[in-house]
Design a protein around this motif. Structure first.
Motif, PDB file in Angstrom:
ATOM      1  N   ASP A 201       0.817  -1.221   0.000  1.00 55.75           N
ATOM      2  CA  ASP A 201       0.000   0.000   0.000  1.00 55.75           C
ATOM      3  C   ASP A 201       0.845   1.262   0.000  1.00 55.75           C
ATOM      4  O   ASP A 201       0.339   2.349  -0.283  1.00 55.75           O
ATOM      5  CB  ASP A 201      -0.940   0.021   1.209  1.00 55.75           C
ATOM      6  CG  ASP A 201      -2.046  -1.019   1.092  1.00 55.75           C
ATOM      7  OD1 ASP A 201      -2.476  -1.298  -0.046  1.00 55.75           O
ATOM      8  OD2 ASP A 201      -2.465  -1.560   2.131  1.00 55.75           O
ATOM      9  N   LEU A 202       2.127   1.136   0.325  1.00 53.69           N
ATOM     10  CA  LEU A 202       2.991   2.305   0.452  1.00 53.69           C
ATOM     11  C   LEU A 202       3.569   2.772  -0.879  1.00 53.69           C
ATOM     12  O   LEU A 202       3.607   3.965  -1.163  1.00 53.69           O
ATOM     13  CB  LEU A 202       4.138   2.003   1.428  1.00 53.69           C
ATOM     14  CG  LEU A 202       3.723   1.574   2.832  1.00 53.69           C
ATOM     15  CD1 LEU A 202       4.943   1.121   3.636  1.00 53.69           C
ATOM     16  CD2 LEU A 202       3.001   2.704   3.541  1.00 53.69           C
ATOM     17  N   VAL A 203       4.036   1.828  -1.707  1.00 53.57           N
ATOM     18  CA  VAL A 203       4.805   2.220  -2.898  1.00 53.57           C
ATOM     19  C   VAL A 203       3.978   2.985  -3.930  1.00 53.57           C
ATOM     20  O   VAL A 203       4.530   3.823  -4.647  1.00 53.57           O
ATOM     21  CB  VAL A 203       5.500   1.012  -3.574  1.00 53.57           C
ATOM     22  CG1 VAL A 203       6.531   0.393  -2.672  1.00 53.57           C
ATOM     23  CG2 VAL A 203       4.503  -0.021  -4.032  1.00 53.57           C
ATOM     24  N   HIS A 204       2.702   2.712  -4.013  1.00 52.97           N
ATOM     25  CA  HIS A 204       1.849   3.378  -5.002  1.00 52.97           C
ATOM     26  C   HIS A 204       0.924   4.419  -4.357  1.00 52.97           C
ATOM     27  O   HIS A 204      -0.023   4.888  -4.990  1.00 52.97           O
ATOM     28  CB  HIS A 204       1.030   2.348  -5.774  1.00 52.97           C
ATOM     29  CG  HIS A 204       1.854   1.273  -6.419  1.00 52.97           C
ATOM     30  ND1 HIS A 204       2.781   1.534  -7.407  1.00 52.97           N
ATOM     31  CD2 HIS A 204       1.906  -0.071  -6.205  1.00 52.97           C
ATOM     32  CE1 HIS A 204       3.362   0.404  -7.772  1.00 52.97           C
ATOM     33  NE2 HIS A 204       2.851  -0.582  -7.054  1.00 52.97           N
ATOM     34  N   GLY A 205       1.200   4.795  -3.102  1.00 53.91           N
ATOM     35  CA  GLY A 205       0.335   5.690  -2.350  1.00 53.91           C
ATOM     36  C   GLY A 205       0.190   7.077  -2.942  1.00 53.91           C
ATOM     37  O   GLY A 205      -0.795   7.757  -2.692  1.00 53.91           O
ATOM     38  N   HIS A 206       1.141   7.509  -3.760  1.00 52.86           N
ATOM     39  CA  HIS A 206       1.095   8.852  -4.373  1.00 52.86           C
ATOM     40  C   HIS A 206       0.062   8.924  -5.482  1.00 52.86           C
ATOM     41  O   HIS A 206      -0.428   9.997  -5.823  1.00 52.86           O
ATOM     42  CB  HIS A 206       2.470   9.221  -4.933  1.00 52.86           C
ATOM     43  CG  HIS A 206       3.007   8.158  -5.832  1.00 52.86           C
ATOM     44  ND1 HIS A 206       2.647   8.072  -7.151  1.00 52.86           N
ATOM     45  CD2 HIS A 206       3.832   7.114  -5.576  1.00 52.86           C
ATOM     46  CE1 HIS A 206       3.248   7.013  -7.680  1.00 52.86           C
ATOM     47  NE2 HIS A 206       3.962   6.415  -6.754  1.00 52.86           N
ATOM     48  N   GLY A 207      -0.263   7.769  -6.101  1.00 51.47           N
ATOM     49  CA  GLY A 207      -1.378   7.668  -7.027  1.00 51.47           C
ATOM     50  C   GLY A 207      -1.241   8.315  -8.389  1.00 51.47           C
ATOM     51  O   GLY A 207      -2.247   8.660  -9.001  1.00 51.47           O
ATOM     52  N   ASP A 208      -0.027   8.485  -8.920  1.00 54.26           N
ATOM     53  CA  ASP A 208       0.114   9.130 -10.231  1.00 54.26           C
ATOM     54  C   ASP A 208       1.308   8.554 -10.976  1.00 54.26           C
ATOM     55  O   ASP A 208       2.433   8.559 -10.457  1.00 54.26           O
ATOM     56  CB  ASP A 208       0.292  10.643 -10.048  1.00 54.26           C
ATOM     57  CG  ASP A 208       0.084  11.426 -11.339  1.00 54.26           C
ATOM     58  OD1 ASP A 208      -0.127  10.812 -12.405  1.00 54.26           O
ATOM     59  OD2 ASP A 208       0.140  12.667 -11.290  1.00 54.26           O
ATOM     60  N   TYR A 209       1.057   8.054 -12.184  1.00 54.94           N
ATOM     61  CA  TYR A 209       2.104   7.510 -13.046  1.00 54.94           C
ATOM     62  C   TYR A 209       1.885   7.981 -14.478  1.00 54.94           C
ATOM     63  O   TYR A 209       0.783   8.371 -14.848  1.00 54.94           O
ATOM     64  CB  TYR A 209       2.079   5.972 -13.043  1.00 54.94           C
ATOM     65  CG  TYR A 209       2.582   5.339 -11.768  1.00 54.94           C
ATOM     66  CD1 TYR A 209       3.936   5.342 -11.461  1.00 54.94           C
ATOM     67  CD2 TYR A 209       1.707   4.728 -10.874  1.00 54.94           C
ATOM     68  CE1 TYR A 209       4.400   4.757 -10.294  1.00 54.94           C
ATOM     69  CE2 TYR A 209       2.161   4.142  -9.711  1.00 54.94           C
ATOM     70  CZ  TYR A 209       3.515   4.161  -9.433  1.00 54.94           C
ATOM     71  OH  TYR A 209       3.987   3.581  -8.279  1.00 54.94           O
ATOM     72  N   ASP A 210       2.928   7.887 -15.277  1.00 54.73           N
ATOM     73  CA  ASP A 210       2.790   8.092 -16.713  1.00 54.73           C
ATOM     74  C   ASP A 210       2.281   6.823 -17.390  1.00 54.73           C
ATOM     75  O   ASP A 210       1.561   6.880 -18.385  1.00 54.73           O
ATOM     76  CB  ASP A 210       4.144   8.474 -17.337  1.00 54.73           C
ATOM     77  CG  ASP A 210       4.677   9.788 -16.802  1.00 54.73           C
ATOM     78  OD1 ASP A 210       3.928  10.785 -16.835  1.00 54.73           O
ATOM     79  OD2 ASP A 210       5.829   9.824 -16.336  1.00 54.73           O
ATOM     80  N   LEU A 211       2.684   5.688 -16.835  1.00 55.64           N
ATOM     81  CA  LEU A 211       2.362   4.387 -17.426  1.00 55.64           C
ATOM     82  C   LEU A 211       2.375   3.351 -16.309  1.00 55.64           C
ATOM     83  O   LEU A 211       3.161   3.471 -15.371  1.00 55.64           O
ATOM     84  CB  LEU A 211       3.417   4.033 -18.487  1.00 55.64           C
ATOM     85  CG  LEU A 211       3.249   2.743 -19.286  1.00 55.64           C
ATOM     86  CD1 LEU A 211       2.007   2.810 -20.169  1.00 55.64           C
ATOM     87  CD2 LEU A 211       4.488   2.485 -20.132  1.00 55.64           C
ATOM     88  N   GLU A 212       1.506   2.333 -16.420  1.00 59.26           N
ATOM     89  CA  GLU A 212       1.479   1.270 -15.421  1.00 59.26           C
ATOM     90  C   GLU A 212       1.439  -0.077 -16.117  1.00 59.26           C
ATOM     91  O   GLU A 212       0.915  -0.207 -17.230  1.00 59.26           O
ATOM     92  CB  GLU A 212       0.255   1.435 -14.504  1.00 59.26           C
ATOM     93  CG  GLU A 212       0.279   2.756 -13.744  1.00 59.26           C
ATOM     94  CD  GLU A 212      -0.914   2.952 -12.827  1.00 59.26           C
ATOM     95  OE1 GLU A 212      -0.996   2.227 -11.807  1.00 59.26           O
ATOM     96  OE2 GLU A 212      -1.747   3.824 -13.131  1.00 59.26           O
ATOM     97  N   CYS A 213       2.022  -1.079 -15.463  1.00 56.51           N
ATOM     98  CA  CYS A 213       1.960  -2.438 -16.008  1.00 56.51           C
ATOM     99  C   CYS A 213       1.755  -3.429 -14.869  1.00 56.51           C
ATOM    100  O   CYS A 213       2.093  -3.143 -13.721  1.00 56.51           O
ATOM    101  CB  CYS A 213       3.208  -2.767 -16.819  1.00 56.51           C
ATOM    102  SG  CYS A 213       4.756  -2.576 -15.943  1.00 56.51           S
TER     103      CYS A 213
END
Length: 197
Positions: A136-148
């Motif tokens: 839950d911590l690593v993606h907590g910022h909630g913003d990417y250019d691309l996800e896989c």
């Protein structure tokens, strides 16, 4: 001198970042790319046992040095694939401070918890439950250019998707948006973000 591009892979331990990075180095043909992995920097540290406080301080300095090494490589024109785990809010804030935001392609590397646990057990070189702790911590910022998602696409397919996306980076980039949200206005705006107090 033209600064280098930074492909920044962020995900939990065992999510597949290193495998994607190796594939990227194999298929990217328009430049010379270097894979800079936080695990590689950790492996350079002295092997003697450290107390908890000393270890925490050493790890923080290691991460800060890692971030500045990425910036230095890119500043002199090297293209870089970064493999990192942004499991503490200060790590992202530090990266947003030292890396040129428009040169960063920020990629979220996802994998479901059950698959992470299976990979962790089969690897045998990670503390049990590490990926769950980071989840839950690593993606907590909630913003990417691309996800896989490495449970539905193998590392080569993820790398191919990143390669095709790289020439069409959005403007503003996720790093630019995050910098504006988390750093502009100083401490007050950081405190407004969940997990950034």
């Amino acid at each position: 001198m033209t600064p280098g591009r930074i492909i920044f892979l962020n995900g939990t331990s065992s999510s597949g970042k290193s495998s994607i990075a190796r594939e990227l180095l194999d298929i990217l043909e328009d430049g010379v790319f270097f894979h800079l992995a936080v695990d590689g920097f950790n492996a350079m540290r002295t092997k003697r046992a450290l107390g908890a406080e000393e270890l925490d301080a050493a790890l923080r300095r290691t991460r800060m040095g890692f971030h500045r090494s990425i910036a230095a490589m890119a500043e002199v024109g090297n293209d870089v694939v970064v493999d990192h785990v942004l499991s503490e809010p200060w790590r992202l804030l530090d990266c947003l401070t030292v890396l040129p935001p428009e040169d960063v392609l920020f990629v979220g590397v996802h994998c479901p918890l059950d698959e992470l646990a299976r990979r962790e057990e089969s690897r045998g070189d990670r503390p049990p439950g590490l990926a769950v702790q980071q989840y839950d911590l690593v993606h907590g910022h909630g913003d990417y250019d691309l996800e896989c998602d490495t449970s539905t696409a193998d590392p080569r397919a993820c790398a191919q998707r990143i390669k095709e996306f790289l020439p069409n980076r959005p403007s503003p980039t996720a790093f630019t948006r995050l910098r504006g949200r988390l750093l502009t206005g100083g401490q007050g705006s950081r405190a407004a973000e969940p997990g950034f107090s």
